[in-house]
Design an enzyme around this catalytic site. Structure first.
Site, PDB file in Angstrom:
ATOM      1  N   LYS A 173      90.335  66.177  67.545  1.00 38.16           N
ATOM      2  CA  LYS A 173      91.554  65.825  66.822  1.00 38.16           C
ATOM      3  C   LYS A 173      92.729  65.708  67.776  1.00 38.16           C
ATOM      4  O   LYS A 173      93.724  65.079  67.462  1.00 38.16           O
ATOM      5  CB  LYS A 173      91.855  66.825  65.708  1.00 38.16           C
ATOM      6  CG  LYS A 173      92.076  68.238  66.213  1.00 38.16           C
ATOM      7  CD  LYS A 173      92.454  69.170  65.089  1.00 38.16           C
ATOM      8  CE  LYS A 173      92.441  70.605  65.571  1.00 38.16           C
ATOM      9  NZ  LYS A 173      91.098  71.191  65.599  1.00 38.16           N
ATOM     10  N   LYS A 223      95.471  75.760  76.838  1.00 40.41           N
ATOM     11  CA  LYS A 223      96.415  75.405  75.775  1.00 40.41           C
ATOM     12  C   LYS A 223      97.850  75.694  76.182  1.00 40.41           C
ATOM     13  O   LYS A 223      98.753  74.926  75.870  1.00 40.41           O
ATOM     14  CB  LYS A 223      96.083  76.152  74.480  1.00 40.41           C
ATOM     15  CG  LYS A 223      94.816  75.624  73.822  1.00 40.41           C
ATOM     16  CD  LYS A 223      94.653  76.147  72.406  1.00 40.41           C
ATOM     17  CE  LYS A 223      93.449  75.492  71.741  1.00 40.41           C
ATOM     18  NZ  LYS A 223      93.162  76.054  70.417  1.00 40.41           N
ATOM     19  N   LYS A 280      84.847  64.482  74.611  1.00 38.41           N
ATOM     20  CA  LYS A 280      84.331  64.751  73.272  1.00 38.41           C
ATOM     21  C   LYS A 280      85.320  64.292  72.206  1.00 38.41           C
ATOM     22  O   LYS A 280      86.530  64.287  72.430  1.00 38.41           O
ATOM     23  CB  LYS A 280      83.961  66.230  73.111  1.00 38.41           C
ATOM     24  CG  LYS A 280      85.114  67.173  72.923  1.00 38.41           C
ATOM     25  CD  LYS A 280      84.650  68.517  72.335  1.00 38.41           C
ATOM     26  CE  LYS A 280      85.857  69.245  71.770  1.00 38.41           C
ATOM     27  NZ  LYS A 280      85.598  70.231  70.774  1.00 38.41           N
TER      28      LYS A 280
HETATM   29  P1  ADP Z   1      88.637  69.817  67.799  1.00 40.34           P
HETATM   30  O1  ADP Z   1      88.016  69.662  69.162  1.00 40.34           O
HETATM   31  O2  ADP Z   1      88.757  68.527  67.074  1.00 40.34           O
HETATM   32  O3  ADP Z   1      89.928  70.596  67.872  1.00 40.34           O
HETATM   33  P2  ADP Z   1      87.546  72.263  66.895  1.00 40.34           P
HETATM   34  O4  ADP Z   1      87.657  72.802  68.275  1.00 40.34           O
HETATM   35  O5  ADP Z   1      88.499  72.736  65.862  1.00 40.34           O
HETATM   36  O6  ADP Z   1      87.622  70.675  66.963  1.00 40.34           O
HETATM   37  O7  ADP Z   1      86.040  72.476  66.425  1.00 40.34           O
HETATM   38  C1  ADP Z   1      85.617  72.874  65.145  1.00 40.34           C
HETATM   39  C2  ADP Z   1      84.108  72.876  65.140  1.00 40.34           C
HETATM   40  O8  ADP Z   1      83.593  71.555  65.323  1.00 40.34           O
HETATM   41  C3  ADP Z   1      83.477  73.707  66.255  1.00 40.34           C
HETATM   42  O9  ADP Z   1      82.316  74.325  65.739  1.00 40.34           O
HETATM   43  C4  ADP Z   1      83.128  72.696  67.306  1.00 40.34           C
HETATM   44  O10 ADP Z   1      82.045  73.119  68.128  1.00 40.34           O
HETATM   45  C5  ADP Z   1      82.753  71.487  66.475  1.00 40.34           C
HETATM   46  N1  ADP Z   1      83.087  70.261  67.184  1.00 40.34           N
HETATM   47  C6  ADP Z   1      84.338  69.821  67.473  1.00 40.34           C
HETATM   48  N2  ADP Z   1      84.306  68.654  68.105  1.00 40.34           N
HETATM   49  C7  ADP Z   1      83.000  68.319  68.255  1.00 40.34           C
HETATM   50  C8  ADP Z   1      82.311  67.194  68.843  1.00 40.34           C
HETATM   51  N3  ADP Z   1      82.978  66.188  69.390  1.00 40.34           N
HETATM   52  N4  ADP Z   1      80.951  67.187  68.805  1.00 40.34           N
HETATM   53  C9  ADP Z   1      80.269  68.207  68.233  1.00 40.34           C
HETATM   54  N5  ADP Z   1      80.854  69.282  67.664  1.00 40.34           N
HETATM   55  C10 ADP Z   1      82.209  69.348  67.673  1.00 40.34           C
HETATM   56 NA    NA Z   2      87.497  73.329  70.381  1.00 37.99          NA
END
Ligand code: ADP
Ligand code: NA
Length: 330
Positions: free
Chosen positions: A200, A114, A197
């Site tokens: 956001k 990050k 993956k």
């Molecule tokens: P992002 O990657 O959008 O920033 P976060 O890291 O805030 O999402 O993840 C919040 C929750 O959602 C975590 O428990 C994470 O493992 C799950 N998660 C995020 N993206 C995915 C994805 N593409 N597939 C499955 N689970 C996900």
């Molecule tokens: Na994450």
């Protein structure tokens, strides 16, 4: 024997959660609450590790909590609360920070990733100590199990190390939590770039399905998903990431495996698959959106639910913090 306790949370960093958050976390939380003592937190302290407008943060915190509830997290069964409503999180983070080595914190790969974007010099100290606050979140509630994705494994290891370090220095105080690898959790990929993956922080919103998107937008995003130049529908994430992602989404919503979902498409095209995926997603998202809208339409009730959640959370967190303060000599 007490029911195993689970802690999990998400940051209020967007107006809407996406399909990956839903299938990878929220829906699992709903299943987990059946036979666990679950604490689900909106981690707003974590959200200020990067600059955010206060009005936007406040709004997103409420929207994130409402999405937990709309997905089926039941406040009668699980403790749903906002992290900043329980001051013990920041207080325990200080104590744990004093037990964390600077070198140890420097090895956290998420900070490296990050901070690499904006430059470590300009990153906040809060972003650096983020995993220590995360350890406090978990340890305050004596959580036995923490649902984690692969990307959070290193942070959970730090949490376990800190719990063990505190326990050996001051006497047994914390439960040492374990990773809870949820069975059947699909990793949802970006619709436009299916080798990454869904996130956001994706380059383009076209690869995302946000839970609160208009149904027409959801259908369009799925229809426009990148596939490949073949014609056959089979589950093969290496050779066919786009089609396999669609099958994974379909399977998650219809309660089957991606392989089983692929059967029945012999002689049919990608257009048929996409139409079925859109139908399956919307069948669940539309009632979700209705529940979300109803929750936001009654702000007093949402406040009441979150205040009750914070009160229940603090029964546990205040007791843990008192134990910790006593141990360290406060
Ligand atoms: P992002 O990657 O959008 O920033 P976060 O890291 O805030 O999402 O993840 C919040 C929750 O959602 C975590 O428990 C994470 O493992 C799950 N998660 C995020 N993206 C995915 C994805 N593409 N597939 C499955 N689970 C996900
Ligand atoms: Na994450």
């Amino acid at each position: 024997m007490r029911v195993p306790r689970v802690f999990s949370g998400m940051q209020p960093t967007s107006d809407s959660l996406h399909l990956g958050n839903y299938l990878g976390a929220l829906r699992q939380w709903v299943a987990v609450q059946e036979d666990h003592d679950a604490f689900y937190c909106v981690v707003d302290l974590h959200a200020i590790t990067v600059e955010v407008d206060p009005r936007v943060l406040r709004e997103r915190t409420r929207r994130t909590a409402a999405q937990y509830l709309a997905a089926g997290v039941d406040p009668a069964r699980s403790v749903v609360f906002v992290q900043s409503h329980a001051p013990e999180h920041a207080q325990l983070a200080w104590v744990l920070g004093c037990l964390t080595g600077f070198g140890e914190a420097s090895r956290m790969t998420q900070f490296k990733d990050k901070s690499a974007r904006g430059g470590a010099e300009r990153s906040s100290v809060g972003l650096f100590t983020y995993p220590v606050l995360q350890a406090a979140d978990i340890l305050l509630y004596d959580a036995d199990l923490v649902p984690v994705g692969e990307d959070q494994r290193q942070h959970l290891e730090l949490t376990r190390d800190l719990a063990q370090r505190f326990n050996s220095r001051f006497g047994r105080t914390f439960v040492v939590p374990q990773a809870y690898i949820l069975g059947g959790t699909a990793k949802i990929m970006d619709l436009q770039e299916p080798t990454a993956k869904m996130s956001k922080s994706a380059a383009s919103p076209a690869g995302l399905v946000d839970l609160l998107d208009d149904p027409k937008v959801v259908a369009k995003r799925i229809r426009s998903a990148v596939t490949d130049t073949e014609r056959d529908i089979r589950f093969d994430p290496e050779a066919k990431p786009g089609v396999s992602n669609l099958l994974g989404i379909l399977a998650a919503f219809t309660g089957t495996t991606p392989q089983a979902a692929a059967e029945g498409y012999a002689g049919r095209g990608y257009g048929d698959l996409k139409a079925d995926v859109a139908d399956a997603v919307l069948a669940e998202l539309q009632p979700f959106q209705e529940r979300f809208t109803a929750l936001l339409a009654d702000p007093a009730e949402l406040d009441r639910l979150l205040a009750a959640g914070a009160a229940r959370a603090r029964e546990v967190s205040a007791a843990t913090l008192a134990r910790v303060h006593d141990r360290v000599g406060f």
